[in-house]
Design a protein around this motif. Structure first.
Motif, mmCIF file in Angstrom:
data_model
loop_
_atom_site.group_PDB
_atom_site.id
_atom_site.type_symbol
_atom_site.label_atom_id
_atom_site.label_comp_id
_atom_site.label_asym_id
_atom_site.label_seq_id
_atom_site.Cartn_x
_atom_site.Cartn_y
_atom_site.Cartn_z
ATOM 1 N N UNK A 1 97.549 -37.935 -88.307
ATOM 2 C CA UNK A 1 97.865 -39.736 -88.725
ATOM 3 C C UNK A 1 97.200 -40.653 -87.523
ATOM 4 N N UNK A 2 98.744 -40.188 -86.260
ATOM 5 C CA UNK A 2 97.983 -41.015 -85.405
ATOM 6 C C UNK A 2 97.568 -41.149 -84.524
ATOM 7 N N UNK A 3 96.850 -40.240 -84.780
ATOM 8 C CA UNK A 3 94.792 -39.741 -83.500
ATOM 9 C C UNK A 3 94.202 -40.399 -84.315
ATOM 10 N N UNK A 4 93.933 -41.262 -85.450
ATOM 11 C CA UNK A 4 92.983 -41.496 -86.675
ATOM 12 C C UNK A 4 93.502 -42.858 -86.553
ATOM 13 N N UNK A 5 94.339 -43.620 -86.010
ATOM 14 C CA UNK A 5 95.124 -45.108 -86.108
ATOM 15 C C UNK A 5 94.582 -45.900 -84.996
ATOM 16 N N UNK A 6 93.763 -45.020 -83.680
ATOM 17 C CA UNK A 6 94.060 -46.647 -82.261
ATOM 18 C C UNK A 6 92.293 -46.415 -81.849
ATOM 19 N N UNK A 7 91.378 -46.270 -82.993
ATOM 20 C CA UNK A 7 89.964 -46.132 -82.470
ATOM 21 C C UNK A 7 89.965 -45.027 -81.645
ATOM 22 N N UNK A 8 89.904 -44.326 -81.275
ATOM 23 C CA UNK A 8 89.837 -43.176 -80.370
ATOM 24 C C UNK A 8 87.744 -42.571 -80.481
ATOM 25 N N UNK A 9 87.921 -41.724 -79.754
ATOM 26 C CA UNK A 9 86.230 -41.220 -79.714
ATOM 27 C C UNK A 9 86.122 -40.601 -79.468
ATOM 28 N N UNK A 10 86.576 -39.757 -78.802
ATOM 29 C CA UNK A 10 86.181 -38.352 -78.648
ATOM 30 C C UNK A 10 88.081 -38.121 -79.433
ATOM 31 N N UNK A 11 88.122 -36.504 -80.296
ATOM 32 C CA UNK A 11 89.061 -35.758 -81.259
ATOM 33 C C UNK A 11 89.319 -34.644 -80.563
#
Length: 300
Positions: free
Chosen positions: A142-152
């Motif tokens: 949930x956190x990883x998807x919530x700050x406009x990341x480009x590389x997961x």
């Protein structure tokens, strides 16, 4: 999106020393890479190097053509990270986690974070330490998807997830790369999910990246052959990854085995990722290294 060049990292503790050795690969924008290998092969260590948690001894990491350690703050903003062991304060509730850790990212969207927690049916008022392993993973997602990341960077995110939650994660990964601007590096032991969604496969062994190829190209270089022992035994030894003799049927994974398809007494088919790993592990480390060196172009 992600380029790793000649990366070396030595990790030591009281009991042993482990080394990532000369790892190089490129993951373009808009693609999912499944990172596979036995436990202890170096998958988690590699992900932690890319995430900036370990600094390589040698080599370079580029994110969108920028050297990671020259633009570390900006690059970390572009990373959405899910680790097998979370770094969150165990005594924080999930709202505190969002407020505190979200303040470290320039584009963190607290409302979006809460929406993902709701999607995963997690009470935002609960303390992190009171959650199950699977729920802790969902908080990280949930956190990883919530700050406009480009590389997961997802390190075994399916650990502790039930089947429905795994399906949600598979859907999320495919949706992330659908705009052609984001990429996912996913370490997983659940290879059937990678068979469905991975565009690339990176196969690690003893700290080495033996193969990094488009999934279809990798599997197309090999065939599983099943039939009577004397027929399988006639295959040139240098083409055999591993042969397993059964009471009635012998099976082998071989390089360039499609030419045997015309023999109707043999069953010949492309391996799935689980079969690819099984035969390489059973064939032994040295055999795998020799095959990678002599028959496979390991750069994508």
């Amino acid at each position: 999106m992600l380029k790793v060049e000649n990366l070396d990292k030595t990790l030591s503790n009281k009991n042993n020393t482990f080394r990532l050795h000369n790892i190089s690969f490129t993951l373009p924008k808009g693609y999912i890479c499944g990172l596979v290998g036995e436990n202890g092969s170096g998958k988690s260590s590699l992900i932690k190097c890319i995430a900036g948690l370990y600094q390589p001894d040698n080599g370079n990491i580029f994110i969108q053509d920028m050297p990671f350690y020259k633009g570390e703050a900006k690059n970390k903003d572009m990373l959405g990270i899910v680790l097998d062991t979370s770094f969150y304060n165990q005594n924080f509730d999930l709202i505190q986690i969002g407020r505190f850790y979200g303040s470290l990212y320039g584009a963190f969207d607290f409302k979006q974070y809460l929406r993902y927690l709701s999607l995963f049916h997690i009470d935002s008022k609960k303390k992190f330490k009171h959650l199950s392993k699977g729920m802790k993973t969902k908080v990280q997602i949930s956190f990883a998807l919530s700050h406009n990341a480009k590389l997961f960077l997802f390190d075994e995110p399916e650990n502790g997830l039930d089947k429905n939650s795994r399906e949600e994660l598979v859907k999320i990964c495919t949706e992330l790369v659908s705009d052609g601007e984001k990429s996912v590096l996913l370490s997983s032991h659940i290879t059937e999910d990678l068979d469905r969604i991975a565009d690339y496969i990176g196969y690690m062994q003893n700290g080495n990246m033996l193969f990094f190829l488009p999934k279809d190209a990798l599997c197309s270089k090999f065939r599983i052959i099943k039939g009577e022992y004397y027929k399988c035994h006639n295959i040139p030894k240098e083409k055999i990854v591993y042969m397993e003799k059964g009471k009635y049927i012998t099976s082998a994974m071989v390089i360039d085995g499609n030419k045997y398809s015309s023999d109707k007494t043999l069953e010949v088919y492309k391996p799935c990722i689980a079969e690819f790993m099984y035969y390489f592990v059973k064939g032994g480390n040295e055999n795998a290294k020799n095959i990678a060196k002599n028959f496979i172009n390991i750069s994508s």
